[in-house]
Design an enzyme around this catalytic site. Structure first.
Site, short mmCIF file in Angstrom:
data_model
loop_
_atom_site.label_atom_id
_atom_site.label_comp_id
_atom_site.label_asym_id
_atom_site.label_seq_id
_atom_site.Cartn_x
_atom_site.Cartn_y
_atom_site.Cartn_z
N LYS A 39 -19.46 10.09 7.06
CA LYS A 39 -20.51 9.78 8.03
C LYS A 39 -20.29 10.53 9.34
O LYS A 39 -21.25 10.89 10.02
CB LYS A 39 -20.59 8.28 8.30
CG LYS A 39 -21.19 7.42 7.21
CD LYS A 39 -21.45 8.10 5.89
CE LYS A 39 -21.52 7.20 4.71
NZ LYS A 39 -20.84 7.75 3.52
N SER B 186 -9.91 3.72 -6.41
CA SER B 186 -10.43 4.79 -7.28
C SER B 186 -10.08 6.16 -6.72
O SER B 186 -9.67 6.29 -5.57
CB SER B 186 -11.96 4.66 -7.39
OG SER B 186 -12.57 4.85 -6.12
N ILE C 190 -22.45 10.73 -3.25
CA ILE C 190 -21.49 11.68 -2.70
C ILE C 190 -22.08 13.08 -2.67
O ILE C 190 -21.99 13.81 -1.67
CB ILE C 190 -20.18 11.67 -3.51
CG1 ILE C 190 -19.51 10.29 -3.43
CG2 ILE C 190 -19.21 12.74 -3.02
CD1 ILE C 190 -18.36 10.09 -4.41
N HIS D 31 -42.14 -3.49 19.15
CA HIS D 31 -42.86 -2.21 19.15
C HIS D 31 -42.45 -1.40 20.38
O HIS D 31 -42.37 -1.94 21.48
CB HIS D 31 -44.37 -2.47 19.20
CG HIS D 31 -45.19 -1.21 19.32
ND1 HIS D 31 -45.45 -0.40 18.24
CD2 HIS D 31 -45.79 -0.64 20.39
CE1 HIS D 31 -46.20 0.63 18.64
NE2 HIS D 31 -46.42 0.50 19.94
N GLU E 112 0.85 -1.19 0.00
CA GLU E 112 0.00 0.00 0.00
C GLU E 112 0.89 1.24 0.00
O GLU E 112 1.82 1.35 0.81
CB GLU E 112 -0.92 -0.01 1.23
CG GLU E 112 -1.65 1.29 1.49
CD GLU E 112 -2.51 1.77 0.33
OE1 GLU E 112 -2.41 2.96 -0.03
OE2 GLU E 112 -3.28 0.94 -0.23
#
Length: 462
Positions: free
Chosen positions: A55, A144, A183, A439, A38
């Site tokens: 988020k 990406s 996005i 419920h 990486e």
């Protein structure tokens, strides 16, 4: 180990994002000797520049909205403003904690982690840091990056990508967002919550255009109510600097001005200059082509994640990476049903779905063979408590299984787990209707929709 020319790994992975690290962790778990390469940070786009930080911003925006609107719940609170450095501190702490945990996992599974920019050098090797890393199999998982449009240069100043938006040092007074997909609407939602004047420009006829049309219309209605402006059905023509901002011109001559322009027209694969084509790997528009088992046309090379033309979702990357690791370890694997993957857009309100749209179902099964029903969240007690509007829509093959679940409303992303089981286990509405849902929960809305589908609605009119 990478410097030892005699070492041949079972699996060499180029790219440490969702797909790459999932393959590494699962492969090592199954006894494979794995090298993970990486160039930046393990975790990739999702952890560092995508799912997690966006988020966090959206949750901070939700807190701001709750303070702003607290009196409707009988609570007197005031919103003094948005402390942008503190928001980034909160966001970065979330990322940092997950990043450390992931690093620990990689180390505990005894994956050989190599930091550096790798390049495919043969069908069984990757060159990195001046060394050649050999493997019996190579997995390409290079991910990406944000895309732009012809003639539109992202400069990181007034014309920015989502990468820039995540580290912006201020709340823009006004923003144009080019692109009404996931996005685009997520940033529109967060910035509006922070106090921006937001306009979304989408060339297609609806926001979140890949979703069921009913979901798109519900989101558009909610955005209008929130004061988020949008222009649909006309494509972008050009953008230019003004004295203190940006002006966007559409194909019909309509003009919009704002402080900044966020280009959110999707993400493109990272495949150029990495040796893929030289080694004979088949590509199309930059995407690496694979079969249902994630195999490329080169027998010793597989590819996963945003690099391949499947759904650009972190959990899809996880699944694809695991599939490759298990296949290489000799386990029996099943191709991924991409329609069965849950999809969530985390704007306010949330849009969640699994399965196919009503339009697609009619195309596949015939219009006369498809039925659908909508259960409004206004009939759901917990949704009333939360003061959220929206619907649960079911798409069913007549006298058969539910083939699509489409939900709009706050926290609907948390309901998509059961929806996923309903679709993937080919549940009949009568079977789901027999289940007793707690419920008061929003989860009841799924149960109620199935009750209605079998002709015995409870909290909705016949």
């Amino acid at each position: 180990m990478a410097n030892d020319a005699s070492t041949v790994f079972d699996l060499v992975i180029l790219g440490g994002g969702s797909g790459g690290y999932a393959a590494a962790l699962r492969g090592a778990q199954l006894g494979l000797d794995v090298a993970l390469i990486e160039k930046d940070k393990v975790g990739g786009t999702c952890l560092h520049k995508g799912c997690i930080p966006t988020k966090a911003l959206l949750h901070a925006g939700e807190v701001a909205d709750q303070a702003r609107e607290s009196e409707q719940f009988g609570v007197k609170a005031t919103l003094e403003g948005i402390d942008v450095p503190a928001v980034h501190k909160y966001k970065d702490e979330v990322i940092s904690g997950l990043y450390k945990g992931l690093q620990g996992l990689i180390a505990s599974r005894k994956v050989t982690y190599i930091e550096g920019e790798g390049r495919l050098s043969s069908p069984t090797s990757v060159d990195v840091n001046g060394q050649r890393v050999e493997g019996r199999h190579v997995l390409l998982a290079t991910g990406s990056v944000p895309k732009s449009l012809p003639g539109l240069e992202i400069d990181g100043n007034r014309i920015i990508s989502s990468d820039h938006a995540l580290v912006l040092d201020r709340v823009p007074k006004s923003a144009i967002i080019l692109g009404g997909g996931v996005i685009g609407v997520e940033f529109a939602s967060a910035w509006k919550s922070f106090g921006s004047d937001v306009t979304v420009i989408e060339g297609l006829k609806h926001l979140v255009p890949v979703e069921d049309e009913n979901s798109s219309k519900l989101l558009e209605r909610a955005f209008r109510k929130r004061g988020i402006k949008f222009n649909l059905g006309t494509f972008f023509q050009k953008a230019e600097y003004t004295q203190d901002g940006v002006k966007v011109t559409l194909a019909d001559g309509k003009e919009f001005e704002a402080e900044i322009l966020l280009v959110a027209v999707g993400r493109g694969p990272v495949s150029q200059g990495l040796g893929y084509e030289e080694q004979g790997v088949a590509t199309d528009r930059g995407y690496v082509l694979v079969d249902e088992y994630m195999r490329t046309n080169v027998p010793t090379i597989s590819a996963v994640g945003d690099l391949v033309p499947t759904l650009q979702l972190a959990h899809v990357g996880f699944a694809e990476g695991i599939l490759v690791a298990e296949r290489l370890a000799g386990l029996k694997v099943v191709p991924i049903d991409y329609d069965g993957v849950p999809r969530v857009t985390y704007c306010s309100p949330e849009v969640a779905s699994v399965g196919i749209t009503e339009a697609k179902a009619k195309e596949v099964y015939g219009a006369d063979k498809v039925v659908s029903i909508k259960f409004p969240l206004g009939g759901n007690g917990k949704s009333r408590i939360l003061k959220t509007a929206g619907e649960v829509k079911l798409v069913q093959v007549k006298d058969g299984a539910v083939v699509g679940v489409h939900m709009v409303g706050e926290r609907m992303g948390e309901q998509v787990g059961e929806a996923q089981l309903i679709y993937n286990w080919e549940a009949l509405p009568s079977e789901v209707a027999q289940l007793i849902h707690a419920h008061p929960t929003q989860n009841e809305a799924l149960g109620e929709a199935h009750l209605a589908l079998v002709g015995k609605p409870l909290h909705m009119h016949d």
